[in-house]
Structure formats: structure tokens, C-alpha cells
Design a protein around this motif. Structure first.
Motif, PDB file in Angstrom:
ATOM      1  N   GLY A 224       0.872  -3.877  -2.042  1.00 33.11           N
ATOM      2  CA  GLY A 224      -0.046  -4.931  -2.496  1.00 33.11           C
ATOM      3  C   GLY A 224      -1.479  -4.439  -2.608  1.00 33.11           C
ATOM      4  O   GLY A 224      -1.735  -3.233  -2.699  1.00 33.11           O
ATOM      5  N   SER A 225      -2.402  -5.394  -2.548  1.00 35.00           N
ATOM      6  CA  SER A 225      -3.776  -5.083  -2.942  1.00 35.00           C
ATOM      7  C   SER A 225      -4.490  -4.046  -2.080  1.00 35.00           C
ATOM      8  O   SER A 225      -5.415  -3.405  -2.556  1.00 35.00           O
ATOM      9  CB  SER A 225      -4.591  -6.371  -2.985  1.00 35.00           C
ATOM     10  N   ASN A 228      -2.958  -0.940  -4.034  1.00 35.20           N
ATOM     11  CA  ASN A 228      -2.543  -0.853  -5.448  1.00 35.20           C
ATOM     12  C   ASN A 228      -3.701  -0.541  -6.392  1.00 35.20           C
ATOM     13  O   ASN A 228      -3.552  -0.650  -7.601  1.00 35.20           O
ATOM     14  CB  ASN A 228      -1.791  -2.132  -5.875  1.00 35.20           C
ATOM     15  N   ASP A 238      -0.737  -6.157   3.292  1.00 32.63           N
ATOM     16  CA  ASP A 238       0.708  -6.407   3.149  1.00 32.63           C
ATOM     17  C   ASP A 238       1.467  -5.179   3.632  1.00 32.63           C
ATOM     18  O   ASP A 238       1.200  -4.063   3.163  1.00 32.63           O
ATOM     19  CB  ASP A 238       1.065  -6.650   1.671  1.00 32.63           C
ATOM     20  N   ALA A 337       8.728  -4.220  -3.486  1.00 30.74           N
ATOM     21  CA  ALA A 337       7.275  -4.432  -3.546  1.00 30.74           C
ATOM     22  C   ALA A 337       6.539  -3.108  -3.371  1.00 30.74           C
ATOM     23  O   ALA A 337       5.514  -2.868  -4.010  1.00 30.74           O
ATOM     24  CB  ALA A 337       6.849  -5.432  -2.497  1.00 30.74           C
ATOM     25  N   ASN A 340       6.928  -1.481  -6.737  1.00 34.56           N
ATOM     26  CA  ASN A 340       6.104  -2.020  -7.834  1.00 34.56           C
ATOM     27  C   ASN A 340       4.611  -1.791  -7.574  1.00 34.56           C
ATOM     28  O   ASN A 340       3.819  -1.721  -8.496  1.00 34.56           O
ATOM     29  CB  ASN A 340       6.459  -3.471  -8.194  1.00 34.56           C
ATOM     30  N   THR A 341       4.251  -1.618  -6.288  1.00 32.18           N
ATOM     31  CA  THR A 341       2.861  -1.243  -5.980  1.00 32.18           C
ATOM     32  C   THR A 341       2.585   0.166  -6.524  1.00 32.18           C
ATOM     33  O   THR A 341       1.535   0.430  -7.102  1.00 32.18           O
ATOM     34  CB  THR A 341       2.625  -1.287  -4.453  1.00 32.18           C
ATOM     35  N   ARG A 362      -9.204 -11.111 -12.737  1.00 34.44           N
ATOM     36  CA  ARG A 362      -8.838 -11.799 -11.494  1.00 34.44           C
ATOM     37  C   ARG A 362      -9.984 -12.703 -11.036  1.00 34.44           C
ATOM     38  O   ARG A 362      -9.761 -13.825 -10.605  1.00 34.44           O
ATOM     39  CB  ARG A 362      -8.545 -10.787 -10.384  1.00 34.44           C
ATOM     40  N   ASN A 383      -1.818 -12.968  -7.740  1.00 32.56           N
ATOM     41  CA  ASN A 383      -2.518 -11.807  -8.302  1.00 32.56           C
ATOM     42  C   ASN A 383      -1.574 -10.811  -8.951  1.00 32.56           C
ATOM     43  O   ASN A 383      -1.913 -10.161  -9.934  1.00 32.56           O
ATOM     44  CB  ASN A 383      -3.343 -11.113  -7.218  1.00 32.56           C
ATOM     45  N   TYR A 384      -0.394 -10.707  -8.394  1.00 37.49           N
ATOM     46  CA  TYR A 384       0.575  -9.762  -8.955  1.00 37.49           C
ATOM     47  C   TYR A 384       0.958 -10.203 -10.369  1.00 37.49           C
ATOM     48  O   TYR A 384       0.945  -9.411 -11.307  1.00 37.49           O
ATOM     49  CB  TYR A 384       1.800  -9.707  -8.036  1.00 37.49           C
ATOM     50  N   HIS A 519      13.701 -11.880 -11.679  1.00 36.82           N
ATOM     51  CA  HIS A 519      12.629 -12.595 -10.974  1.00 36.82           C
ATOM     52  C   HIS A 519      11.476 -12.918 -11.917  1.00 36.82           C
ATOM     53  O   HIS A 519      10.853 -12.018 -12.474  1.00 36.82           O
ATOM     54  CB  HIS A 519      12.160 -11.735  -9.793  1.00 36.82           C
TER      55      HIS A 519
HETATM   56  P1  UTP Z   1      -0.169 -10.565  -4.408  1.00 35.09           P
HETATM   57  O1  UTP Z   1       0.128 -11.507  -5.495  1.00 35.09           O
HETATM   58  O2  UTP Z   1      -0.671 -11.059  -3.123  1.00 35.09           O
HETATM   59  O3  UTP Z   1      -1.129  -9.479  -5.030  1.00 35.09           O
HETATM   60  O4  UTP Z   1       1.131  -9.729  -4.145  1.00 35.09           O
HETATM   61  P2  UTP Z   1      -2.226  -8.604  -4.383  1.00 35.09           P
HETATM   62  O5  UTP Z   1      -2.597  -7.617  -5.412  1.00 35.09           O
HETATM   63  O6  UTP Z   1      -1.765  -8.084  -3.072  1.00 35.09           O
HETATM   64  O7  UTP Z   1      -3.423  -9.596  -4.190  1.00 35.09           O
HETATM   65  P3  UTP Z   1      -3.988 -10.310  -2.876  1.00 35.09           P
HETATM   66  O8  UTP Z   1      -3.149  -9.902  -1.715  1.00 35.09           O
HETATM   67  O9  UTP Z   1      -3.801 -11.763  -3.225  1.00 35.09           O
HETATM   68  O10 UTP Z   1      -5.388  -9.868  -2.824  1.00 35.09           O
HETATM   69  C1  UTP Z   1       1.180  -8.686  -3.188  1.00 35.09           C
HETATM   70  C2  UTP Z   1       2.281  -7.749  -3.529  1.00 35.09           C
HETATM   71  O11 UTP Z   1       3.515  -8.425  -3.355  1.00 35.09           O
HETATM   72  C3  UTP Z   1       4.450  -7.968  -4.298  1.00 35.09           C
HETATM   73  C4  UTP Z   1       3.731  -6.947  -5.164  1.00 35.09           C
HETATM   74  O12 UTP Z   1       4.005  -5.663  -4.644  1.00 35.09           O
HETATM   75  C5  UTP Z   1       2.275  -7.273  -4.964  1.00 35.09           C
HETATM   76  O13 UTP Z   1       1.467  -6.135  -5.168  1.00 35.09           O
HETATM   77  N1  UTP Z   1       4.930  -9.095  -5.109  1.00 35.09           N
HETATM   78  C6  UTP Z   1       4.208 -10.225  -5.254  1.00 35.09           C
HETATM   79  C7  UTP Z   1       6.147  -8.970  -5.700  1.00 35.09           C
HETATM   80  O14 UTP Z   1       6.804  -7.927  -5.587  1.00 35.09           O
HETATM   81  N2  UTP Z   1       6.616 -10.019  -6.450  1.00 35.09           N
HETATM   82  C8  UTP Z   1       5.913 -11.156  -6.609  1.00 35.09           C
HETATM   83  O15 UTP Z   1       6.373 -12.094  -7.309  1.00 35.09           O
HETATM   84  C9  UTP Z   1       4.670 -11.261  -5.992  1.00 35.09           C
END
Ligand code: UTP
Length: 862
Positions: A224-225, A228, A238, A337, A340-341, A362, A383-384, A519
Motif C-alpha cells: 500500500g501507500s 507504493n 499496511d 496486495a 499489486n503494490t 488523489r 486510493n487504490y 474483483h
Molecule cells: P488503499 O486504497 O488504502 O491505497 O489500499 P493506499 O495507496 O494505501 O492509500 P492510503 O492507505 O489510503 O493512503 C491499500 C492497498 O491495499 C490493496 C492495494 O495493494 C493497495 O495498495 N488493495 C486495496 C487491494 O489489493 N485491492 C483493493 O480493492 C483495495
């Protein structure tokens, strides 16, 4: 200030506001409609005021207000005590006047306190007391100031904070030389500093160490963020706790201890108590997460607020780290996840334009209340999903800036092949492996391009596939068989079997995960968010065409991104106002595949490119059913601009789309069969209005449709040049071609009816419904909110006014809009003479009743 929390106070006090108070909350608005002062929401009509007053939000706030009022009335404002004074001392002192329920101290400065008595009597006694002396200090005691209760939604508070940062950000942005530079500044302003990143990685190291103690050979992987490349100061940490090797370790340790009998191996001893409590090969995720939570609580310094959410789509343990000011999530089944990151990291590395675009979009989306669900729930984009939308947009530039995942895969070497849970997750690990794009557009143009792209995007009719780098027609996803076909088309069967049994959860916005192809990452969005997203994109696109966006102001005015980042004023995705256009006596019925029965979805799937017409026909049947059967109106087809005739037949022949044929629809106006049907649909004034048909069945409802096509000059232009909807091999035609066809304006079927209303079906409806339900034995009560119940309600209203005269006359026009717009049926109302002015009331009622009831009827269609 140490606050007295109001949690549970609603439960204790219940709803004890009076009707008087409730009425005072509602004010008429000069433009029409009402405003609820308490909840700060606009309400279009009386019916929605009623609904609102009974709704959870209003009741909750009324209850909180009542509680606060009671607290205020029994409270004193006390000052003049020494700084070290404790709450307890104050309680002890004031208890001589009556039981004290709470003392709230101004903790930071220690200069005043609110003393709340359980009863007003205690307060009155204390107030009448001459002098209050405590610890040799004379206390000043007065009644507590009465403040009007004001609800400040959390979102508004957040927005307030964002507003501050926006002000600071705006100053910096206005000084930049170009929009591209502004976007780089956005990245710099939000990005984690090196120190913040270091702190995060130290926490990950600490967690790795602690967890290894309890789960030998486990691995903690951030995703995640935080990692990523789109990190921001407050982003979550995460984490994926990979227990695969621990499970092997446990099995091995078990085996060796069995072999060694009583004498345990070194490995088995080190497994310690926690692992011996659980068998990882059989434990449920919730059980494992409970252990993870226990380890976090007891063994990781600084960690608090540990919470297990085992019912989430992905069960998770949430925690906070006090000193680091961090929030974290730990999941255990989330390998995808992590992968995909990596994909997002790769995309960032392939093209440097992605990063500033993601940060800027964003931020824009957050300001417009379109994205950023705080806990991953709710109807906003996460955000994803938003990042995937940006990548998809870049895949669709000409020339493309990023490649479709299927093409990207070609640049991976053998060692980079990767399959997770049956999904093909292969892509190269290094950006250098991918040839750079030939596209030279700058960030300013790309930002504008993003808004134009999604401002015109056909969300309802397509599924966004980053795997293919194009939008796939939604028809391919409307049934399970279709899904299997899609998977076959995409070569998924190669990757393993698990995918074939799952279906995509379709919704108003469909964005397929690039790897987990079943998904929909935007599956949580509702119609309102989708509309708001498109509307905001359209507005932003319009602004981006202005010089104010493109050029730095020489007069020190705001320019470029600054205006784009202005927070949404009102009526964002989360707010409930219908736009101005919808106020023109038009009601929109959106295409919602998810709400349709499987059989209808299959039919729509078979209809391929003509699915809009077929869906429109179904909607028209349902709408006629609602007016005629549920509301007991007389409905007669009226002449449209042009009846469907040879043209539609010709089209069906040409497309070979026999599946679209529906006996009720394809029997066009003018045939004897249809005449008979139409006659059936017409209720002669005052005649069979009172006939009861409690067992409503939409399938026996004869169609009253007079389908017509708008005679459009473009029809002539396009006549004879229509492209077949299916390619020769039977696969779906490309969306580009399809879009062209839909844009052409050929497919705009419409229908028209002349309607007579006999009864004030809206007046007192709620009460009639309530009485009706009460009067029926529980077993025979029709389903709440259902077609049968509503039919009976109208019948009761009608019975009370036997022999009623015609109340209203109006024309109803239905038209399907689709193509570059979202597919929806627009129902326009043209009132006839309305001396009593009641049409507005009827229309307000229909605004909420008709879409709901139409959907109910559609649900019953076969
Ligand atoms: P987030 O939507 O939280 O994105 O999903 P982010 O970039 O971490 O943004 P913040 O945390 O809101 O700042 C976190 C991670 O969860 C996985 C992805 O790896 C994403 O980077 N994810 C999220 C999925 O695999 N599928 C989804 O539907 C949503």
C-alpha cells in the motif's frame, strides 16, 4: 479539556425531543424544498422531510441534542479554584447540594470546571448558596452558558484541517512557473520525508523481530501507500503477515516431536506457547488474527488501540502507534496486495509522470469528497481504485504512456513469472525492462486529459480492464457464463482454476483489479458517487480549457491547480441534493445491472450492443406497471415522433439479434396484437380502477409500450453503414467501435404515454400503509416496501374516495440515454392543465417513489 463522552447517551435517554422541536428544525427554502437546521441537509419535498425526520441521523442528533440540553440545564460553571484541584475534590464538595453525575475539568489550564448534577434541584441549591469556599479559595459559581446545539460533521472538521493545508499549499503552488511544476510541488508537499520513511521501516523491523518470536519464519511485508511510491504524511502502514513458512515450520516441528516422543526437538521447544495453541493449517483467519492482536497488545512497545475486524472483506488487525503517530493494519491473506503494490511501483518507475498525476488527482478527489474512505468502507473511491483509474487513463493515451498488463507481461523473464491464488501476476520486476513511451505530453495536458476522459466515460456500459488496457462491454459480464467466456478470452484458465467460479460484482463503476480479475475495486461505489465523479471531472475538464488553468497569473491571482483543489461546496457525493437539471420534472432511472434478476442479466448479455434498448423496454414495462397497477392511473400510449417500424426490424435482421425480441415490444404499434394489448393497459376513467390485483405479476402485465425512435438527421447519415455488433468469431465487438456506434445517436428509443391520475395517491400514504400493515395478520402482510403492499395502499386510498373525478392529466415521455453518457432512462413529465397546482406535490412524491418501485418491479421480471 477532558471531554465527557456521549457514547451510549442515545441509548440511555432515547428519543425524547418533542414534535415542536422537530418542526423547528425544518425551514422552508426560498428556492423550494426544505432545510433541516439540525442535520444541515436540504430536503426536496414534504415526503422527504417526513422520511428524514424518522431517519437515523435526525433521530440520533435529536437525541444527542436532548441529552446535551439536559446536561446543560443541570450544570454549573465553576472557577476560582487552585490549579491542583482534582475532579474528585470538586465532586466531594458539590455533593453536599445533591448527587453529582460528572465533573469536566479544563485539564490543560486547570482554571474552570463544569459540574453536572443528576437533578436540577442540586444545581439550584448550589446556586442559591451564598459562598463556596474550597481549599481556602472562594469559588465562582454560575449557571452554565446555554449554547445552541450545533452539529459539526466529522467530514467538515476534516475539511477544515485540509483547508488549512490547502491555504499553505496554494501559496506555494501560485509561485510555481507552470502547472507541471505545481504538480511536482504537490508531490513534495505530501510525500513522506526520508525520516518518516525510516521510522516506518524501523517499526516494520521491530514487528518482524517480535512476530518471529511467536511465529517462527514468518515474514512481515509492507504494502500500500507506505511503499507504493504514492505515500503521504498520514498514510496507514499496511502490513501483510506471511505465515506460509511458519505453517511449514509448525508441521515440521510437530512431525519431529512425534518421532522423538517425549523428548522435544529444539524447533518444537522454540515454538513456545502461542504456536502450540493453534494449528495454522486448520485455524480460521479470525483465530490467527486474535493471536496477532494479542502479540501486538502485549509485546510491541508503543502499540495501542488494537482491534480485530474479522468480518471485513479481508479480515484485519488495526493498531496505532502512539509515539510514531501511526496507524497500521495487519492482514494475513493478502499476498495479492503485496504483488499489486509492486505493480504500482513498477508503473511509477516506467514513467515519471504517473507519480505527480497520482498525487494531484488523489488530492483533487479528496477535496471533492470523491475518494478517501477513512476505513475502506462507504461509497467513495479508495486510493487504490483511483490510482488504477489513472493508470488506465495513461494506457489509453495516444501513444500509450503505460502498457496494458497483458503486454507488460511480455517483458518479464522466466524467473519473474508469478501466479498467486490462481491469478497470473507476471510482470517484469525492473522498469528498465520496459521500453519507454513515445508519448511526450506534459503533466498539464495529462491532468486536463484525465478529466476529459472520465468526464465522458461510459461507466455504466463498460468494465475497465487494465489487463487489456481497454474498456470491455459490460454485456460480457452480465451472467456467469459470460464471465467464464471473458476469462477464457483473457487466457485465465492457464493461470489456474480458482477464477472460473467467481463473478465480478458489477456496480455503477467497474474497475477490474489487474490481477484478481473477479474483483471490482470500485464495487463499493453507488450511483451518486459515480455521478458526482463524472460531474466533477466534467467541471474540471471545462476549467482546464481556460487560460486560468494553463497560465500563471501575472497579477498574483490563483491559477492552475489551485482552483481545481477548491473543496467541494455542497452536494458532493456524500450529500443529498439532486442537481438543478433533475428539477425539470424529469426522473432518471439508472441502469443497475446488479439489481436485475439473473435471467434478465442473461437476456441483456445476449442482446450485446442492443442491451440498452432491451433494458429500456424492461424499464418502460416496469414504469407502466407502477403507474397503472400500483398507482391505479390510466395509461394510454400516445403518439411519439415516429413509431418503430421498418427501421427496427431492419436493424434486428442486420444484427441478427433475435434475442432482443420481446413479444410485447417487437409487436409494434399498429398491429392488431398490440392494439389489443394497449387496450388492456388503458383503464377507462373510474372503471376498473378499484379492481384488486393483489398478486401483482409483472410478467402478466401486457406491454403498453409504443416504442419509437427519434427521427434524427444522423439516422440517415448512418443508415446502411452500421457495423456488425459481433465479430465473425462471435466474440464481442471492440468497445471503441461500440462507442462510435452509440455516439452516433441512432439508438435513442423513446416511448410516450398519456396518463390520468384519479386519486391523491401521495396524500397520507404513509399513514394508510401503517394502518394497513397493522390491520393485517402478520402472516398475510405483504413484504414491506414491496409492489403488493404499495398496490394495496393505493387501493385503500382509492376506496376512501369512491367515484373520484380525474385529478390530473399528464404526458410521460421516456428516453434512454447512453453511449458517452451513463445509461439511464429519463422520464419526463409534461403536466396538462393543473388549476389546483397539485402536480408539484405528485411529482415530489414520484421523485422518491417511482425509481424505487420501478426497481422492485424490475427485480420481479423474468
Ligand atoms: P488503499 O486504497 O488504502 O491505497 O489500499 P493506499 O495507496 O494505501 O492509500 P492510503 O492507505 O489510503 O493512503 C491499500 C492497498 O491495499 C490493496 C492495494 O495493494 C493497495 O495498495 N488493495 C486495496 C487491494 O489489493 N485491492 C483493493 O480493492 C483495495
Amino acid at each position: 479539556m477532558q471531554r465527557y463522552t456521549l457514547t451510549n447517551s442515545y441509548i440511555v435517554f432515547g428519543l425524547n425531543t418533542t414534535n415542536m422541536e422537530l418542526d423547528k428544525d425544518i425551514q422552508p427554502v426560498s428556492k423550494g424544498g426544505f432545510h433541516c437546521k439540525l442535520c444541515d441537509v436540504n430536503l426536496p419535498n414534504k415526503a422527504s422531510v417526513d422520511d428524514h425526520l424518522k431517519g437515523r441521523k435526525h433521530q440520533k442528533l435529536s437525541s444527542v441534542r436532548a441529552t446535551r440540553k439536559a446536561q446543560e440545564q443541570n450544570s454549573l460553571f465553576v472557577s476560582g479554584f487552585v490549579r491542583q484541584m482534582s475532579q474528585l475534590q470538586l465532586v466531594d464538595y458539590f455533593q453536599q447540594f445533591g448527587p453529582v453525575s460528572e465533573v469536566i475539568m479544563d485539564k490543560e489550564k486547570g482554571v474552570y470546571a463544569i459540574v453536572e448534577f443528576s437533578e436540577a434541584k442540586g444545581m439550584e441549591l448550589a446556586l442559591s448558596h451564598d459562598q463556596h469556599i474550597l481549599d481556602n479559595q472562594t469559588l465562582r459559581v454560575k449557571p452554565r452558558e446555554k449554547k445552541e446545539f450545533k452539529y459539526i460533521p466529522k467530514k467538515k472538521q476534516d475539511r477544515g484541517n485540509m483547508q488549512l493545508s490547502l491555504e499553505r499549499l496554494s501559496q506555494g503552488l501560485c509561485q510555481a512557473a507552470s502547472v507541471s511544476e505545481q504538480m511536482q510541488r504537490v508531490v513534495e508537499s505530501f510525500q513522506l520525508s526520508d525520516n518518516e520513511k525510516k521510522v516506518r521501516s524501523l517499526l516494520v523491523e521491530l514487528l518482524q523481530e517480535v512476530f518471529t518470536e511467536f511465529f517462527p519464519e514468518c515474514c512481515i511485508l509492507p504494502f500500500g501507500s507506505s511503499v507504493n511510491t504514492f505515500d503521504i504524511h498520514s498514510c496507514d502502514l499496511d502490513l501483510f503477515l506471511d505465515l506460509e513458512k511458519t505453517q511449514i515450520f509448525q508441521a515440521r516441528a510437530k512431525g519431529s516431536s512425534e518421532q522423538a516422543g517425549e523428548c522435544q526437538s529444539e524447533d518444537a521447544r522454540s515454538e513456545d506457547s502461542i504456536l502450540s495453541d493453534i494449528d495454522l493449517s486448520t485455524a480460521s483467519p479470525a483465530e490467527v488474527l486474535d493471536l496477532v492482536a494479542a502479540v501486538l497488545r502485549k509485546c510491541v512497545p508503543g502499540v495501542h488501540k488494537v482491534q480485530v475486524l474479522s468480518s471485513a472483506r479481508l479480515p484485519v488487525v488495526k493498531f496505532s502507534h502512539q509515539e510514531l503517530g501511526l496507524q497500521g493494519d495487519i492482514t494475513i491473506n493478502n499476498k495479492l496486495a503485496v504483488r499489486n503494490t509492486r505493480f504500482l511501483q513498477l508503473c511509477s518507475g516506467i514513467d515519471a509522470r504517473l507519480c505527480p498525476l497520482v498525487y494531484s488527482i488523489r488530492y483533487w478527489a479528496k477535496q471533492k469528497q470523491l475518494a478517501g474512505n477513512p476505513f475502506g468502507g462507504g461509497p467513495l473511491l479508495n486510493n487504490y481504485a483511483l490510482t488504477l483509474l489513472i493508470i488506465f487513463f495513461l494506457q489509453n493515451r495516444n501513444p500509450p504512456i503505460l502498457l496494458a498488463v497483458n503486454l507488460l507481461k511480455e517483458f518479464a523473464c522466466e524467473e519473474e513469472e508469478c501466479v498467486i491464488e490462481g491469478w497470473d501476476c507476471t510482470f517484469p520486476s525492473q522498469p528498465i525492462a520496459v521500453p519507454p513511451s513515445k508519448n511526450t505530453e506534459d503533466l498539464c495536458a495529462l491532468m486536463a486529459g484525465f478529466f476529459s476522459f472520465y468526464g465522458e466515460f461510459d461507466f455504466a456500459g463498460t468494465v475497465i480492464s487494465l489487463r487489456d488496457g481497454r474498456a470491455l462491454p459490460i454485456t460480457g459480464f452480465l451472467s456467469k457464463e459470460a464471465e467464464k467466456g471473458e476469462e477464457a478470452m483473457q487466457g485465465l484458465e492457464k493461470a489456474g482454476g480458482s477464477s472460473t467460479s467467481k463473478t465480478v460484482r458489477l456496480g455503477p463503476v467497474n474497475v477490474l483489479d489487474p490481477f484478481e480479475l473477479c474483483h471490482n475495486v470500485a464495487g463499493n461505489l453507488n450511483e451518486r458517487t459515480q455521478k458526482a465523479f463524472r460531474r466533477e471531472c466534467e467541471e474540471a475538464a471545462k476549467y482546464c480549457r481556460s487560460l486560468q488553468y494553463q497560465r500563471k497569473s501575472t497579477k498574483g491571482k490563483v491559477w492552475g491547480l489551485v482552483r481545481l483543489f477548491a473543496p467541494h461546496g455542497g452536494g458532493g457525493a456524500m450529500q443529498g441534493s439532486s442537481g438543478g437539471a433533475e428539477r425539470n420534472l424529469a426522473i432518471s432511472i439508472p441502469f443497475r445491472a446488479a439489481a436485475l434478476p439473473d435471467t434478465v442479466r442473461s437476456q441483456l448479455h445476449s442482446a450485446k450492443g442492443l442491451f440498452r434498448q432491451l433494458w429500456f423496454e424492461k424499464v418502460c414495462r416496469a414504469v407502466v406497471g407502477v403507474f397503472r397497477d400500483v398507482l391505479k392511473c390510466s395509461v394510454t400510449p400516445s403518439d411519439g415522433p415516429e413509431k418503430v417500424g421498418a427501421r427496427q426490424e431492419e436493424e434486428e435482421e442486420e444484427t441478427g439479434c433475435g434475442a432482443v425480441k420481446d413479444p410485447g415490444i417487437s409487436a409494434h404499434a399498429g398491429t392488431a396484437a398490440e392494439d389489443a394489448m394497449l387496450a388492456d393497459c388503458t383503464v377507462p376513467a373510474g372503471e376498473n380502477v378499484h379492481e384488486t390485483n393483489n398478486n401483482y405479476n409483472p410478467d402478466t402485465c401486457p406491454s403498453s409500450l409504443s416504442l419509437s425512435k427519434k427521427c434524427n438527421p444522423q439516422d440517415t447519415v448512418h443508415k446502411g453503414v452500421k457495423r456488425p455488433l459481433s465479430s465473425e468469431d462471435g466474440s464481442l465487438a471492440s468497445p471503441e467501435n461500440k462507442k462510435q456506434r452509440l455516439d452516433s445517436g441512432i439508438d435513442h428509443p423513446s416511448a410516450h404515454w398519456h396518463c390520468l391520475l384519479w386519486h391523491r395517491v401521495w396524500a397520507g400514504r404513509r399513514k394508510v400503509r401503517r394502518d394497513l400493515l397493522k390491520s393485517l395478520p402478520e402472516a398475510s402482510r405483504p413484504e414491506g416496501g414491496g409492489v403488493e403492499l404499495e398496490t394495496q395502499v393505493t387501493e385503500r386510498i382509492a376506496q376512501e374516495r369512491l367515484g373520484a373525478e380525474k385529478l390530473l392529466e399528464f404526458t410521460l415521455e421516456a428516453e434512454v440515454l447512453g453511449g458517452t453518457e451513463n445509461t439511464h432512462t429519463v422520464l419526463k413529465f409534461i403536466p396538462g392543465e393543473d388549476h389546483t397546482g397539485i402536480f408539484q406535490d405528485f411529482f415530489h412524491f414520484l421523485e422518491s417513489f417511482l425509481p424505487k418501485m420501478t426497481e422492485k418491479v424490475l427485480e420481479k421480471l423474468e
